[in-house]
Design an enzyme around this catalytic site. Sequence first.
Site, PDB file in Angstrom:
ATOM      1  N   PHE A 134       8.158   1.039   0.341  1.00 48.53           N
ATOM      2  CA  PHE A 134       8.279   1.016  -0.886  1.00 48.53           C
ATOM      3  C   PHE A 134       8.293   2.153  -1.466  1.00 48.53           C
ATOM      4  O   PHE A 134       7.262   2.998  -1.483  1.00 48.53           O
ATOM      5  CB  PHE A 134       7.112   0.091  -1.488  1.00 48.53           C
ATOM      6  CG  PHE A 134       7.539   0.035  -3.168  1.00 48.53           C
ATOM      7  CD1 PHE A 134       8.400  -0.959  -3.475  1.00 48.53           C
ATOM      8  CD2 PHE A 134       6.931   0.738  -4.037  1.00 48.53           C
ATOM      9  CE1 PHE A 134       8.628  -1.233  -5.123  1.00 48.53           C
ATOM     10  CE2 PHE A 134       7.337   0.667  -5.451  1.00 48.53           C
ATOM     11  CZ  PHE A 134       8.114  -0.515  -5.813  1.00 48.53           C
ATOM     12  N   ASP A 219       5.501   9.832   1.328  1.00 46.92           N
ATOM     13  CA  ASP A 219       5.369   9.242  -0.015  1.00 46.92           C
ATOM     14  C   ASP A 219       3.855   9.067  -0.122  1.00 46.92           C
ATOM     15  O   ASP A 219       3.355   8.081   0.157  1.00 46.92           O
ATOM     16  CB  ASP A 219       6.130   8.207  -0.115  1.00 46.92           C
ATOM     17  CG  ASP A 219       6.207   7.410  -1.408  1.00 46.92           C
ATOM     18  OD1 ASP A 219       4.999   7.738  -2.077  1.00 46.92           O
ATOM     19  OD2 ASP A 219       6.882   6.514  -1.833  1.00 46.92           O
ATOM     20  N   LYS A 248       0.664   8.213  -9.572  1.00 50.76           N
ATOM     21  CA  LYS A 248      -0.520   7.279  -9.669  1.00 50.76           C
ATOM     22  C   LYS A 248      -1.964   8.123  -9.935  1.00 50.76           C
ATOM     23  O   LYS A 248      -2.160   8.502 -11.390  1.00 50.76           O
ATOM     24  CB  LYS A 248      -0.741   6.480  -8.383  1.00 50.76           C
ATOM     25  CG  LYS A 248       0.203   5.424  -8.187  1.00 50.76           C
ATOM     26  CD  LYS A 248      -0.097   4.255  -7.211  1.00 50.76           C
ATOM     27  CE  LYS A 248       0.912   3.286  -6.878  1.00 50.76           C
ATOM     28  NZ  LYS A 248       1.385   2.232  -7.888  1.00 50.76           N
TER      29      LYS A 248
HETATM   30  C1  LIG Z   1       4.256   4.505  -2.273  1.00 50.36           C
HETATM   31  C2  LIG Z   1       4.922   4.442  -3.537  1.00 50.36           C
HETATM   32  N1  LIG Z   1       5.835   5.239  -3.879  1.00 50.36           N
HETATM   33  C3  LIG Z   1       6.418   5.149  -5.228  1.00 50.36           C
HETATM   34  C4  LIG Z   1       6.034   4.263  -5.972  1.00 50.36           C
HETATM   35  C5  LIG Z   1       6.587   4.254  -7.575  1.00 50.36           C
HETATM   36  O1  LIG Z   1       5.764   4.872  -8.526  1.00 50.36           O
HETATM   37  P1  LIG Z   1       5.953   4.305  -9.969  1.00 50.36           P
HETATM   38  O2  LIG Z   1       5.628   2.994 -10.292  1.00 50.36           O
HETATM   39  O3  LIG Z   1       4.967   5.330 -10.572  1.00 50.36           O
HETATM   40  O4  LIG Z   1       7.300   4.771 -10.189  1.00 50.36           O
HETATM   41  C6  LIG Z   1       4.884   3.404  -5.722  1.00 50.36           C
HETATM   42  C7  LIG Z   1       4.448   2.343  -6.652  1.00 50.36           C
HETATM   43  O5  LIG Z   1       3.788   1.549  -6.472  1.00 50.36           O
HETATM   44  C8  LIG Z   1       4.238   3.544  -4.447  1.00 50.36           C
HETATM   45  O6  LIG Z   1       3.281   2.582  -4.221  1.00 50.36           O
END
Ligand SMILES: Cc1ncc(COP(=O)(O)O)c(C=O)c1O
Length: 389
Positions: A134, A219, A248
């Site tokens: 994700f 990520d 986050k």
């Molecule tokens: C691993 C990861 N990457 C990207 C995102 C996307 O972040 P945002 O919701 O701040 O756009 C999330 C959100 O849960 C995530 O857990």
Amino acid sequence: MDTAEIFETESLHTSGAYAKRPVALVRGEGAHVWDSEGREYIDCIAGHGVAILGHSHPDVVEAVKRQAETLMVAPESFYNDRRAELYSLLTPRLPGDLSRFFLCNSGAEAVEGAMKVSRFFTGRKKFVAAKWGFHGRTMGSLSATWNPRYRKPFEPLLTDVVHVPFDDLRAAEEVVDEETAAVIVEVVQGEGGVNPGSRGYFAGLRRICDERGALLIVDEVQTGFGRTGRWFASQHFDLVPDVMALGKGIGGGVPMGAVVWRESLGKLTPGAHGSTFGGNPLAAAASIATIGVLERDRLPERADRLGTWLLEELSRMDSPVVKEVRGLGLMVGIALRSRVTPILRRLMDLGVLALPAGPTVLRLLPPLVISEEDLERVVVAVRKAAAEP
Ligand SMILES: Cc1ncc(COP(=O)(O)O)c(C=O)c1O
């Protein structure tokens, strides 16, 4: 507004993109939040892992107040003292020579930026991502996200993205080639079920990327800033990514994201990327305060210790519905034999907020400042909630 008015007004205007729980959160302090009826909860959602220092940490509040009175807006076409301070604080905590930053406002934006940076530096188009991964829901980041339920209504997405099984080196070996700009992975898949990858997998990905001239994007939007018991989850595996996506917890509750890449890759050219709010001094000040507290209170080490304890306690649980307990630091998943929703509901009735990671995994992302007593209460509540299907 009273509770009924809040529900009614939000329902009238909300996008519909979220399945809402029938609770209005109105206040938070540390690991606790309160609803509009005055009911208190232990918050193991923490804004989907944002509130690593808990809610309204006094250092972050003070930093934001002070910066709001000083300067809130300073576009990246100028230099700024807060940004400079942030870069110099963050760089020594990152793996390897990760020291070139593009500051933005969310995790998805950080992933978008990481993908653009990879195309920019390699001149290649293709991405390799992991099944169950994700990475966000904007068009570029959604292309790297795996879940067909999120993707289907919005196709066509980027066409040059191949998804292969996570933690399967042979599968990656087959698809990463001379056309590949980057491989993008999480160290612990969050939304995909709280699945940590293995040391051999990450070492292998590093080797494959080096051999074939592809970049490795990690990520760390969910795993960064102490969540897994290290400053960054990559450090558990001595992994040095080429590009990292951050979000986050980076701003201690203030919206922020960042792309960071290896110095050896070089710099973007003016106009290659941009963001009006990116790098604003208010978010930078919040991030500086957050890093200060993580360091001073040794919160990554605390997450490591408490996370080990939590995993052990939960693993001892004797429940007909629990299949497996897994995680890293204070990022914990409980894989169930049944759907997670009824257990989440029971937990909420017991005063604990937790979140799903897919339909059958219960995820706990408590603030790293949660007290040991509260964590014990969470274990007792989970045991009770998981006692029946
Ligand atoms: C691993 C990861 N990457 C990207 C995102 C996307 O972040 P945002 O919701 O701040 O756009 C999330 C959100 O849960 C995530 O857990």
